[in-house]
Design a protein around this motif. Structure first.
Motif, PDB file in Angstrom:
ATOM      1  N   ALA A  34     -39.150  97.198 -57.664  1.00 23.81           N
ATOM      2  CA  ALA A  34     -39.148  98.123 -58.804  1.00 23.81           C
ATOM      3  C   ALA A  34     -38.036  99.157 -58.676  1.00 23.81           C
ATOM      4  O   ALA A  34     -37.362  99.491 -59.657  1.00 23.81           O
ATOM      5  N   VAL A  35     -37.830  99.650 -57.466  1.00 27.57           N
ATOM      6  CA  VAL A  35     -36.752 100.624 -57.249  1.00 27.57           C
ATOM      7  C   VAL A  35     -35.393  99.984 -57.490  1.00 27.57           C
ATOM      8  O   VAL A  35     -34.501 100.591 -58.089  1.00 27.57           O
ATOM      9  N   CYS A  36     -35.226  98.746 -57.045  1.00 27.48           N
ATOM     10  CA  CYS A  36     -33.951  98.051 -57.277  1.00 27.48           C
ATOM     11  C   CYS A  36     -33.710  97.825 -58.767  1.00 27.48           C
ATOM     12  O   CYS A  36     -32.584  97.985 -59.245  1.00 27.48           O
ATOM     13  N   PHE A  41     -30.673  98.833 -63.608  1.00 23.56           N
ATOM     14  CA  PHE A  41     -30.720  98.968 -65.062  1.00 23.56           C
ATOM     15  C   PHE A  41     -30.808 100.410 -65.539  1.00 23.56           C
ATOM     16  O   PHE A  41     -30.777 100.658 -66.743  1.00 23.56           O
ATOM     17  N   GLY A  42     -30.923 101.354 -64.632  1.00 25.20           N
ATOM     18  CA  GLY A  42     -31.053 102.748 -65.023  1.00 25.20           C
ATOM     19  C   GLY A  42     -30.017 103.651 -64.392  1.00 25.20           C
ATOM     20  O   GLY A  42     -29.073 104.103 -65.038  1.00 25.20           O
ATOM     21  N   ILE A  43     -30.176 103.886 -63.127  1.00 30.51           N
ATOM     22  CA  ILE A  43     -29.362 104.888 -62.439  1.00 30.51           C
ATOM     23  C   ILE A  43     -27.898 104.483 -62.355  1.00 30.51           C
ATOM     24  O   ILE A  43     -27.009 105.280 -62.694  1.00 30.51           O
ATOM     25  N   ASP A  44     -27.613 103.265 -61.912  1.00 33.14           N
ATOM     26  CA  ASP A  44     -26.218 102.847 -61.730  1.00 33.14           C
ATOM     27  C   ASP A  44     -25.432 102.807 -63.047  1.00 33.14           C
ATOM     28  O   ASP A  44     -24.311 103.330 -63.097  1.00 33.14           O
ATOM     29  N   PRO A  45     -25.956 102.214 -64.133  1.00 29.31           N
ATOM     30  CA  PRO A  45     -25.162 102.240 -65.372  1.00 29.31           C
ATOM     31  C   PRO A  45     -24.965 103.646 -65.928  1.00 29.31           C
ATOM     32  O   PRO A  45     -23.878 103.964 -66.424  1.00 29.31           O
ATOM     33  N   VAL A  89     -21.747  90.614 -58.641  1.00 24.70           N
ATOM     34  CA  VAL A  89     -20.409  90.748 -59.228  1.00 24.70           C
ATOM     35  C   VAL A  89     -20.530  90.943 -60.744  1.00 24.70           C
ATOM     36  O   VAL A  89     -19.768  91.708 -61.338  1.00 24.70           O
ATOM     37  N   TRP A  90     -21.500  90.274 -61.371  1.00 25.19           N
ATOM     38  CA  TRP A  90     -21.730  90.463 -62.810  1.00 25.19           C
ATOM     39  C   TRP A  90     -22.138  91.896 -63.105  1.00 25.19           C
ATOM     40  O   TRP A  90     -21.648  92.497 -64.060  1.00 25.19           O
ATOM     41  N   TYR A  91     -23.068  92.402 -62.310  1.00 26.51           N
ATOM     42  CA  TYR A  91     -23.473  93.793 -62.500  1.00 26.51           C
ATOM     43  C   TYR A  91     -22.274  94.722 -62.323  1.00 26.51           C
ATOM     44  O   TYR A  91     -22.063  95.637 -63.117  1.00 26.51           O
ATOM     45  N   GLY A  92     -21.498  94.491 -61.266  1.00 25.06           N
ATOM     46  CA  GLY A  92     -20.313  95.315 -61.026  1.00 25.06           C
ATOM     47  C   GLY A  92     -19.319  95.233 -62.173  1.00 25.06           C
ATOM     48  O   GLY A  92     -18.718  96.234 -62.564  1.00 25.06           O
ATOM     49  N   GLY A  93     -19.149  94.050 -62.731  1.00 25.89           N
ATOM     50  CA  GLY A  93     -18.242  93.887 -63.863  1.00 25.89           C
ATOM     51  C   GLY A  93     -18.716  94.649 -65.092  1.00 25.89           C
ATOM     52  O   GLY A  93     -17.921  95.278 -65.798  1.00 25.89           O
ATOM     53  N   ILE A  94     -20.011  94.600 -65.339  1.00 26.25           N
ATOM     54  CA  ILE A  94     -20.562  95.342 -66.476  1.00 26.25           C
ATOM     55  C   ILE A  94     -20.420  96.841 -66.244  1.00 26.25           C
ATOM     56  O   ILE A  94     -20.063  97.587 -67.161  1.00 26.25           O
TER      57      ILE A  94
END
Length: 117
Positions: A34-36, A41-45, A89-94
């Motif tokens: 849940a933290v991940c 989807f929350g903190i990093d973007p 890598v997809w997350y990083g690209g977004i």
């Protein structure tokens, strides 16, 4: 200026590398998942959008902010979550696209405001 840059790079490292380490080290089981999800989807973007806003103030000197965030995200994800997992890598690209898009919009709005004066 250098102190400001070093400060924001340290904050970026703390968010993108430190938070995954904390999630893995202190949260067990389903709570860790849940933290991940909250991170991905929350903190990093939101943080990448914030870095884009910061960089848009002076994009010629601060362009590295939206670039450093996804790079440090990948470092943290590969070190503490799943080494070499290419889905990150997809997350990083977004995150990179988010940061650069917000930086471009902020720089454009700022340039238009200066033109009108």
């Amino acid at each position: 200026m250098k102190r400001n840059v070093i400060f924001w790079l340290a904050v970026t490292a703390a968010v993108m590398v430190g938070l995954p380490w904390l999630a893995v080290s202190f949260v067990r089981g389903d709570g860790g998942f849940a933290v991940c999800l909250l991170l991905f989807f929350g903190i990093d973007p939101v943080y990448c959008v914030f870095m884009g806003l910061w960089a848009g103030e002076d994009w010629r000197r601060r362009w590295f902010g939206p670039v450093a965030s996804p790079v440090l995200f990948l470092l943290g994800a590969w070190l503490f979550l799943a080494g070499g997992e290419m889905d990150f890598v997809w997350y990083g690209g977004i995150y990179l696209l988010l940061g650069l898009a917000v930086m471009a919009v902020k720089a454009g709005v700022k340039a238009q405001g200066e033109k009108r004066r």
